[in-house]
Design an enzyme around this catalytic site. Structure first.
Site, PDB file in Angstrom:
ATOM      1  N   SER A 182      31.746 -21.555 -15.110  1.00 35.52           N
ATOM      2  CA  SER A 182      32.815 -20.863 -15.830  1.00 35.52           C
ATOM      3  C   SER A 182      32.913 -19.382 -15.463  1.00 35.52           C
ATOM      4  O   SER A 182      34.006 -18.817 -15.464  1.00 35.52           O
ATOM      5  CB  SER A 182      32.633 -21.036 -17.345  1.00 35.52           C
ATOM      6  OG  SER A 182      31.330 -20.709 -17.725  1.00 35.52           O
ATOM      7  N   SER A 188      29.859 -23.957  -9.367  1.00 35.34           N
ATOM      8  CA  SER A 188      30.049 -25.339  -9.823  1.00 35.34           C
ATOM      9  C   SER A 188      31.539 -25.624  -9.977  1.00 35.34           C
ATOM     10  O   SER A 188      32.223 -24.990 -10.792  1.00 35.34           O
ATOM     11  CB  SER A 188      29.352 -25.551 -11.167  1.00 35.34           C
ATOM     12  OG  SER A 188      29.847 -26.734 -11.757  1.00 35.34           O
ATOM     13  N   MET A 202      23.808 -36.357 -12.904  1.00 37.82           N
ATOM     14  CA  MET A 202      23.405 -36.525 -14.303  1.00 37.82           C
ATOM     15  C   MET A 202      23.776 -37.949 -14.684  1.00 37.82           C
ATOM     16  O   MET A 202      24.772 -38.197 -15.383  1.00 37.82           O
ATOM     17  CB  MET A 202      24.120 -35.486 -15.182  1.00 37.82           C
ATOM     18  CG  MET A 202      23.564 -34.079 -14.982  1.00 37.82           C
ATOM     19  SD  MET A 202      24.699 -32.786 -15.528  1.00 37.82           S
ATOM     20  CE  MET A 202      25.650 -32.570 -14.035  1.00 37.82           C
ATOM     21  N   HIS A 236      28.400 -26.617  -5.705  1.00 36.70           N
ATOM     22  CA  HIS A 236      27.663 -27.452  -6.667  1.00 36.70           C
ATOM     23  C   HIS A 236      28.610 -28.473  -7.300  1.00 36.70           C
ATOM     24  O   HIS A 236      29.641 -28.114  -7.864  1.00 36.70           O
ATOM     25  CB  HIS A 236      27.061 -26.546  -7.745  1.00 36.70           C
ATOM     26  CG  HIS A 236      26.166 -27.227  -8.721  1.00 36.70           C
ATOM     27  ND1 HIS A 236      24.840 -27.526  -8.463  1.00 36.70           N
ATOM     28  CD2 HIS A 236      26.391 -27.674  -9.980  1.00 36.70           C
ATOM     29  CE1 HIS A 236      24.294 -28.104  -9.519  1.00 36.70           C
ATOM     30  NE2 HIS A 236      25.219 -28.217 -10.455  1.00 36.70           N
ATOM     31  N   ASP A 243      28.914 -31.497  -9.999  1.00 39.58           N
ATOM     32  CA  ASP A 243      28.290 -32.101 -11.180  1.00 39.58           C
ATOM     33  C   ASP A 243      28.784 -33.523 -11.384  1.00 39.58           C
ATOM     34  O   ASP A 243      29.954 -33.749 -11.693  1.00 39.58           O
ATOM     35  CB  ASP A 243      28.604 -31.254 -12.420  1.00 39.58           C
ATOM     36  CG  ASP A 243      27.816 -29.963 -12.421  1.00 39.58           C
ATOM     37  OD1 ASP A 243      26.582 -30.031 -12.324  1.00 39.58           O
ATOM     38  OD2 ASP A 243      28.441 -28.884 -12.506  1.00 39.58           O
ATOM     39  N   GLY A 273      25.807 -31.587 -19.396  1.00 41.07           N
ATOM     40  CA  GLY A 273      26.977 -32.317 -19.900  1.00 41.07           C
ATOM     41  C   GLY A 273      28.275 -31.546 -19.848  1.00 41.07           C
ATOM     42  O   GLY A 273      29.321 -32.126 -19.592  1.00 41.07           O
ATOM     43  N   PHE A 274      28.198 -30.230 -20.048  1.00 37.69           N
ATOM     44  CA  PHE A 274      29.439 -29.451 -20.117  1.00 37.69           C
ATOM     45  C   PHE A 274      29.244 -28.054 -19.532  1.00 37.69           C
ATOM     46  O   PHE A 274      28.156 -27.482 -19.651  1.00 37.69           O
ATOM     47  CB  PHE A 274      29.910 -29.321 -21.576  1.00 37.69           C
ATOM     48  CG  PHE A 274      30.199 -30.649 -22.205  1.00 37.69           C
ATOM     49  CD1 PHE A 274      31.444 -31.256 -22.033  1.00 37.69           C
ATOM     50  CD2 PHE A 274      29.226 -31.315 -22.926  1.00 37.69           C
ATOM     51  CE1 PHE A 274      31.714 -32.507 -22.580  1.00 37.69           C
ATOM     52  CE2 PHE A 274      29.479 -32.573 -23.481  1.00 37.69           C
ATOM     53  CZ  PHE A 274      30.728 -33.168 -23.308  1.00 37.69           C
ATOM     54  N   MET A 285      28.612 -36.822 -13.539  1.00 35.54           N
ATOM     55  CA  MET A 285      28.261 -37.272 -14.895  1.00 35.54           C
ATOM     56  C   MET A 285      28.817 -38.670 -15.132  1.00 35.54           C
ATOM     57  O   MET A 285      29.950 -38.969 -14.744  1.00 35.54           O
ATOM     58  CB  MET A 285      28.838 -36.310 -15.935  1.00 35.54           C
ATOM     59  CG  MET A 285      28.426 -34.860 -15.710  1.00 35.54           C
ATOM     60  SD  MET A 285      29.018 -33.798 -17.028  1.00 35.54           S
ATOM     61  CE  MET A 285      28.603 -32.176 -16.370  1.00 35.54           C
ATOM     62  N   HIS A 318      24.532 -32.705  -8.031  1.00 39.00           N
ATOM     63  CA  HIS A 318      23.667 -32.748  -9.218  1.00 39.00           C
ATOM     64  C   HIS A 318      24.024 -33.998 -10.006  1.00 39.00           C
ATOM     65  O   HIS A 318      25.032 -34.024 -10.709  1.00 39.00           O
ATOM     66  CB  HIS A 318      23.912 -31.462 -10.040  1.00 39.00           C
ATOM     67  CG  HIS A 318      23.179 -31.412 -11.335  1.00 39.00           C
ATOM     68  ND1 HIS A 318      23.503 -30.490 -12.327  1.00 39.00           N
ATOM     69  CD2 HIS A 318      22.155 -32.142 -11.847  1.00 39.00           C
ATOM     70  CE1 HIS A 318      22.709 -30.655 -13.361  1.00 39.00           C
ATOM     71  NE2 HIS A 318      21.884 -31.662 -13.098  1.00 39.00           N
ATOM     72  N   MET A 323      17.448 -26.726 -15.910  1.00 39.71           N
ATOM     73  CA  MET A 323      18.662 -26.636 -16.725  1.00 39.71           C
ATOM     74  C   MET A 323      18.465 -25.568 -17.797  1.00 39.71           C
ATOM     75  O   MET A 323      17.496 -25.614 -18.562  1.00 39.71           O
ATOM     76  CB  MET A 323      18.978 -27.979 -17.401  1.00 39.71           C
ATOM     77  CG  MET A 323      19.455 -29.089 -16.478  1.00 39.71           C
ATOM     78  SD  MET A 323      20.913 -28.689 -15.487  1.00 39.71           S
ATOM     79  CE  MET A 323      22.144 -28.341 -16.740  1.00 39.71           C
ATOM     80  N   ASP A 351      20.670 -23.643 -13.650  1.00 37.48           N
ATOM     81  CA  ASP A 351      22.024 -24.151 -13.907  1.00 37.48           C
ATOM     82  C   ASP A 351      22.340 -24.137 -15.400  1.00 37.48           C
ATOM     83  O   ASP A 351      21.666 -24.801 -16.184  1.00 37.48           O
ATOM     84  CB  ASP A 351      22.085 -25.591 -13.367  1.00 37.48           C
ATOM     85  CG  ASP A 351      23.467 -26.217 -13.450  1.00 37.48           C
ATOM     86  OD1 ASP A 351      24.415 -25.535 -13.860  1.00 37.48           O
ATOM     87  OD2 ASP A 351      23.580 -27.408 -13.097  1.00 37.48           O
ATOM     88  N   GLY A 352      23.380 -23.376 -15.756  1.00 39.17           N
ATOM     89  CA  GLY A 352      23.865 -23.373 -17.134  1.00 39.17           C
ATOM     90  C   GLY A 352      23.884 -21.994 -17.748  1.00 39.17           C
ATOM     91  O   GLY A 352      22.851 -21.332 -17.856  1.00 39.17           O
ATOM     92  N   GLY A 353      25.076 -21.530 -18.072  1.00 36.35           N
ATOM     93  CA  GLY A 353      25.202 -20.238 -18.746  1.00 36.35           C
ATOM     94  C   GLY A 353      24.881 -19.049 -17.872  1.00 36.35           C
ATOM     95  O   GLY A 353      24.592 -17.952 -18.377  1.00 36.35           O
TER      96      GLY A 353
END
Ligand code: DX5
Ligand code: ZN
Length: 226
Positions: free
Chosen positions: A201, A10, A70, A35, A37, A144-145, A39, A68, A139, A178-180
Site C-alpha cells: 500500500s 507487492s 499463502m 512480490h 501474493d 491475508g490483506f 492466497m 509468496h 510476516m 512483509d506487512g505494514g
C-alpha cells in the site's frame, strides 16, 4: 553493509486491471523484485493470484518474480508457479506437514526457496530447515490483506533471527519482511536485519509510486553511509 538491500513492491495493492502499469512503476522506480501474493481463501481469508497471472507478468518483465504462497498444500502449486516463471517461491511453515518435501520440490525446479512465518509462529519451527533455504519471510502483519499496521514486536524478532543466522554461519539466508512496511519504519526494519522489504500500500497507494520506491532505496543508502 546494507548494499544488498532490495525492495519488493507487492502488486496486491496495485490496480489489477492494469498490471502492466504496475510493472512499469517498478521499472521506473528501480525496484529489484516483484512480490506476488498468492492466497487460496483457505490458509488465509482472501483469494488472489494464480499461475496464469504470473505467466503473463513473466512475459512483461525481466525482473525477479517473488511468489509468496499463502496456501494449504503448497506442494501442489510449486511446479505450476515454477513453470509460469517465478524466480523465488516461498511457502508458509504453518501450511505444510512435510516442509522438507516442499523445499526439495522447489529446489528441483531450480528456483530460490523461502519459508514464511506468521507473526505468532515461533522461529524455532523453521530452524531445522535453515541450511536448505535462501530466505526467511517474516510476516509483520497477519497474512491475508494489504494495508494493515506493522506489528511492533516484529523488529525485535527480526533482530533475533538475524543474530541467530550470524551466530550459526547462516548469513547467506536473507531476511524478507512483509506487512505494514512504510517509508517511516523502513530504516528501523533494515537496521534490525531486514534484507528485502515488501511494500504494497505504501507504494501503490501513493500518487507518485516511482518516487516512493526511490525513497525506500535512499533510506537504505542513508544507513549505509552513516
Ligand atoms: C499480506 C501480504 C503482503 C501485503 C503487504 O498477506 O503478504 O505482501 O501485500 O501489503 P502492505 O505493504 O500494504 O502491508
Ligand atoms: Zn506477501
Amino acid at each position: 553493509m546494507y548494499s544488498e538491500f532490495k525492495l519488493a513492491p507487492s502488486i496486491l495493492s496495485a490496480d489489477f486491471s492494469n498490471l502492466q502499469g504496475a510493472l512499469q512503476i517498478c521499472d521506473q522506480g528501480g525496484a529489484d523484485w516483484i512480490h506476488v501474493d498468492v492466497m487460496d481463501n483457505q490458509f488465509v481469508p482472501n483469494l488472489t493470484i494464480g499461475p496464469p497471472v504470473v505467466k503473463s507478468l513473466r512475459k512483461s518483465t525481466k525482473k525477479f518474480i517473488d511468489v509468496h504462497m499463502m496456501v494449504i498444500n503448497p506442494e501442489n502449486l510449486v511446479e505450476p508457479f515454477a513453470r509460469a516463471g517465478a524466480d523465488n517461491i516461498t511457502f508458509h511453515i504453518e501450511a505444510s506437514d512435510n516442509p522438507e518435501e516442499v523445499i526439495d520440490l522447489i529446489r528441483s525446479t531450480g528456483k530460490m526457496v523461502g519459508i514464511s512465518l506468521k507473526p505468532s509462529t515461533p522461529f524455532i519451527e523453521i530452524m531445522p530447515y535453515l541450511d536448505k533455504i535462501d530466505l526467511v519471510l517474516v510476516m509483520s502483519v497477519e497474512p491475508g490483506f494489504g494495508g494493515q499496521g506493522y506489528i511492533k514486536d516484529s523488529t525485535k524478532r527480526i533482530a533475533e533471527i538475524k543474530k541467530y543466522l550470524k551466530d550459526n554461519c547462516l548469513e547467506r539466508v536473507q531476511i524478507q519482511v512483509d506487512g505494514g512496511i512504510k517509508l517511516h519504519n523502513a530504516k528501523e526494519v533494515i537496521l534490525a536485519g531486514g534484507d528485502i522489504l515488501v511494500a504494497g500500500s505504501e507504494v501503490f497507494g501513493s500518487k507518485n509510486p516511482q518516487k516512493v520506491i526511490k525513497d525506500f532505496y535512499a533510506s537504505a543508502k542513508s544507513i549505509n553511509a552513516s
